[in-house]
Design a protein around this motif. Structure first.
Motif, PDB file in Angstrom:
ATOM      1  N   GLY A  55      -4.193 -19.441 -22.715  1.00 24.57           N
ATOM      2  CA  GLY A  55      -4.304 -19.074 -21.318  1.00 24.57           C
ATOM      3  C   GLY A  55      -4.178 -20.218 -20.329  1.00 24.57           C
ATOM      4  O   GLY A  55      -4.590 -20.084 -19.183  1.00 24.57           O
ATOM      5  N   LEU A  56      -3.585 -21.339 -20.738  1.00 24.74           N
ATOM      6  CA  LEU A  56      -3.428 -22.458 -19.813  1.00 24.74           C
ATOM      7  C   LEU A  56      -2.182 -22.279 -18.962  1.00 24.74           C
ATOM      8  O   LEU A  56      -1.268 -21.541 -19.315  1.00 24.74           O
ATOM      9  CB  LEU A  56      -3.333 -23.775 -20.585  1.00 24.74           C
ATOM     10  CG  LEU A  56      -4.554 -24.140 -21.427  1.00 24.74           C
ATOM     11  CD1 LEU A  56      -4.350 -25.493 -22.077  1.00 24.74           C
ATOM     12  CD2 LEU A  56      -5.820 -24.134 -20.607  1.00 24.74           C
ATOM     13  N   ASN A  57      -2.149 -22.965 -17.844  1.00 25.88           N
ATOM     14  CA  ASN A  57      -0.989 -22.935 -16.958  1.00 25.88           C
ATOM     15  C   ASN A  57      -0.029 -24.055 -17.321  1.00 25.88           C
ATOM     16  O   ASN A  57      -0.462 -25.162 -17.644  1.00 25.88           O
ATOM     17  CB  ASN A  57      -1.418 -23.093 -15.503  1.00 25.88           C
ATOM     18  CG  ASN A  57      -2.201 -21.910 -15.013  1.00 25.88           C
ATOM     19  OD1 ASN A  57      -1.907 -20.776 -15.354  1.00 25.88           O
ATOM     20  ND2 ASN A  57      -3.218 -22.176 -14.213  1.00 25.88           N
ATOM     21  N   VAL A  74     -11.926 -28.479 -22.941  1.00 31.29           N
ATOM     22  CA  VAL A  74     -11.202 -28.663 -24.199  1.00 31.29           C
ATOM     23  C   VAL A  74     -11.822 -27.841 -25.330  1.00 31.29           C
ATOM     24  O   VAL A  74     -11.095 -27.281 -26.159  1.00 31.29           O
ATOM     25  CB  VAL A  74     -11.061 -30.161 -24.578  1.00 31.29           C
ATOM     26  CG1 VAL A  74     -12.385 -30.759 -25.025  1.00 31.29           C
ATOM     27  CG2 VAL A  74      -9.995 -30.329 -25.644  1.00 31.29           C
ATOM     28  N   GLN A  75     -13.141 -27.718 -25.384  1.00 29.96           N
ATOM     29  CA  GLN A  75     -13.760 -26.934 -26.456  1.00 29.96           C
ATOM     30  C   GLN A  75     -13.375 -25.457 -26.343  1.00 29.96           C
ATOM     31  O   GLN A  75     -13.053 -24.815 -27.336  1.00 29.96           O
ATOM     32  CB  GLN A  75     -15.277 -27.085 -26.443  1.00 29.96           C
ATOM     33  CG  GLN A  75     -15.947 -26.428 -27.639  1.00 29.96           C
ATOM     34  CD  GLN A  75     -15.500 -27.035 -28.956  1.00 29.96           C
ATOM     35  OE1 GLN A  75     -15.620 -28.233 -29.169  1.00 29.96           O
ATOM     36  NE2 GLN A  75     -14.962 -26.204 -29.848  1.00 29.96           N
ATOM     37  N   GLU A  76     -13.379 -24.937 -25.120  1.00 32.45           N
ATOM     38  CA  GLU A  76     -12.961 -23.553 -24.897  1.00 32.45           C
ATOM     39  C   GLU A  76     -11.509 -23.350 -25.334  1.00 32.45           C
ATOM     40  O   GLU A  76     -11.171 -22.350 -25.964  1.00 32.45           O
ATOM     41  CB  GLU A  76     -13.122 -23.208 -23.421  1.00 32.45           C
ATOM     42  CG  GLU A  76     -12.725 -21.809 -23.051  1.00 32.45           C
ATOM     43  CD  GLU A  76     -12.872 -21.542 -21.560  1.00 32.45           C
ATOM     44  OE1 GLU A  76     -12.082 -20.730 -21.051  1.00 32.45           O
ATOM     45  OE2 GLU A  76     -13.748 -22.146 -20.909  1.00 32.45           O
ATOM     46  N   THR A  77     -10.653 -24.306 -25.002  1.00 31.77           N
ATOM     47  CA  THR A  77      -9.236 -24.236 -25.380  1.00 31.77           C
ATOM     48  C   THR A  77      -9.083 -24.261 -26.898  1.00 31.77           C
ATOM     49  O   THR A  77      -8.331 -23.463 -27.470  1.00 31.77           O
ATOM     50  CB  THR A  77      -8.463 -25.405 -24.743  1.00 31.77           C
ATOM     51  OG1 THR A  77      -8.583 -25.311 -23.322  1.00 31.77           O
ATOM     52  CG2 THR A  77      -6.997 -25.379 -25.127  1.00 31.77           C
ATOM     53  N   LEU A  78      -9.810 -25.152 -27.565  1.00 34.65           N
ATOM     54  CA  LEU A  78      -9.747 -25.225 -29.025  1.00 34.65           C
ATOM     55  C   LEU A  78     -10.279 -23.943 -29.661  1.00 34.65           C
ATOM     56  O   LEU A  78      -9.727 -23.457 -30.653  1.00 34.65           O
ATOM     57  CB  LEU A  78     -10.524 -26.438 -29.530  1.00 34.65           C
ATOM     58  CG  LEU A  78      -9.917 -27.796 -29.186  1.00 34.65           C
ATOM     59  CD1 LEU A  78     -10.881 -28.916 -29.536  1.00 34.65           C
ATOM     60  CD2 LEU A  78      -8.581 -27.992 -29.875  1.00 34.65           C
ATOM     61  N   ASP A  79     -11.341 -23.377 -29.099  1.00 35.67           N
ATOM     62  CA  ASP A  79     -11.886 -22.121 -29.619  1.00 35.67           C
ATOM     63  C   ASP A  79     -10.864 -20.994 -29.512  1.00 35.67           C
ATOM     64  O   ASP A  79     -10.720 -20.188 -30.435  1.00 35.67           O
ATOM     65  CB  ASP A  79     -13.161 -21.736 -28.862  1.00 35.67           C
ATOM     66  CG  ASP A  79     -14.333 -22.650 -29.174  1.00 35.67           C
ATOM     67  OD1 ASP A  79     -14.268 -23.405 -30.169  1.00 35.67           O
ATOM     68  OD2 ASP A  79     -15.320 -22.619 -28.400  1.00 35.67           O
ATOM     69  N   ARG A  80     -10.155 -20.935 -28.393  1.00 32.58           N
ATOM     70  CA  ARG A  80      -9.128 -19.900 -28.224  1.00 32.58           C
ATOM     71  C   ARG A  80      -8.005 -20.061 -29.241  1.00 32.58           C
ATOM     72  O   ARG A  80      -7.520 -19.074 -29.810  1.00 32.58           O
ATOM     73  CB  ARG A  80      -8.555 -19.942 -26.811  1.00 32.58           C
ATOM     74  CG  ARG A  80      -9.490 -19.423 -25.755  1.00 32.58           C
ATOM     75  CD  ARG A  80      -8.854 -19.511 -24.399  1.00 32.58           C
ATOM     76  NE  ARG A  80      -9.738 -19.009 -23.356  1.00 32.58           N
ATOM     77  CZ  ARG A  80      -9.439 -19.007 -22.081  1.00 32.58           C
ATOM     78  NH1 ARG A  80      -8.269 -19.479 -21.667  1.00 32.58           N
ATOM     79  NH2 ARG A  80     -10.290 -18.550 -21.195  1.00 32.58           N
ATOM     80  N   LEU A  81      -7.574 -21.300 -29.457  1.00 33.55           N
ATOM     81  CA  LEU A  81      -6.504 -21.544 -30.431  1.00 33.55           C
ATOM     82  C   LEU A  81      -6.942 -21.177 -31.848  1.00 33.55           C
ATOM     83  O   LEU A  81      -6.222 -20.487 -32.564  1.00 33.55           O
ATOM     84  CB  LEU A  81      -6.080 -23.015 -30.407  1.00 33.55           C
ATOM     85  CG  LEU A  81      -5.222 -23.471 -29.236  1.00 33.55           C
ATOM     86  CD1 LEU A  81      -5.031 -24.976 -29.285  1.00 33.55           C
ATOM     87  CD2 LEU A  81      -3.875 -22.767 -29.249  1.00 33.55           C
TER      88      LEU A  81
END
Length: 113
Positions: A55-57, A74-81
């Motif tokens: 969900g990043l731009n 970054v933790q939220e991004t890694l969790d999503r991946l």
């Protein structure tokens, strides 16, 4: 391991893109995030994966695709991946002090996870 100093294409500083290619060669099946100041950035295919699955731009409108997230996300991004079945490799910067008014030395980076 993985420090970004040394000779790049022109024999000078190695660019972030050169470093990303070097690490990506070691971890071809993982999404690569590289810390750049207060952000983590991805380049190329990895940036497309971050946009589609985390969900990043996208960053920039031309050239090589880029995407990134702030340090605090970054933790939220890694969790999503990882919840979508992806693995990631995270590269950190080595903090370097330099005198005010002098040119900063080349950034050194290492694979953290």
């Amino acid at each position: 391991r993985g420090a970004s100093k040394g000779s790049g294409k022109s024999g000078g500083r190695k660019t972030l893109y050169d470093y990303a290619l070097e690490v990506k060669a070691q971890h071809p099946r993982k999404v690569l995030l590289i810390r750049v100041g207060e952000f983590y950035e991805a380049i190329g295919y990895d940036a497309v994966m971050l946009v589609m699955h985390a969900g990043l731009n996208p960053m920039g409108l031309t050239g090589v695709p880029r995407a990134g997230c702030p340090l605090v996300k970054v933790q939220e991004t890694l969790d999503r991946l990882t919840s979508r079945g992806f693995s990631a490799v995270v590269c950190e910067e080595v903090p370097v002090m330099h005198r005010y008014g002098t040119r900063a030395p080349p950034k050194e980076r290492y694979v953290a996870a």
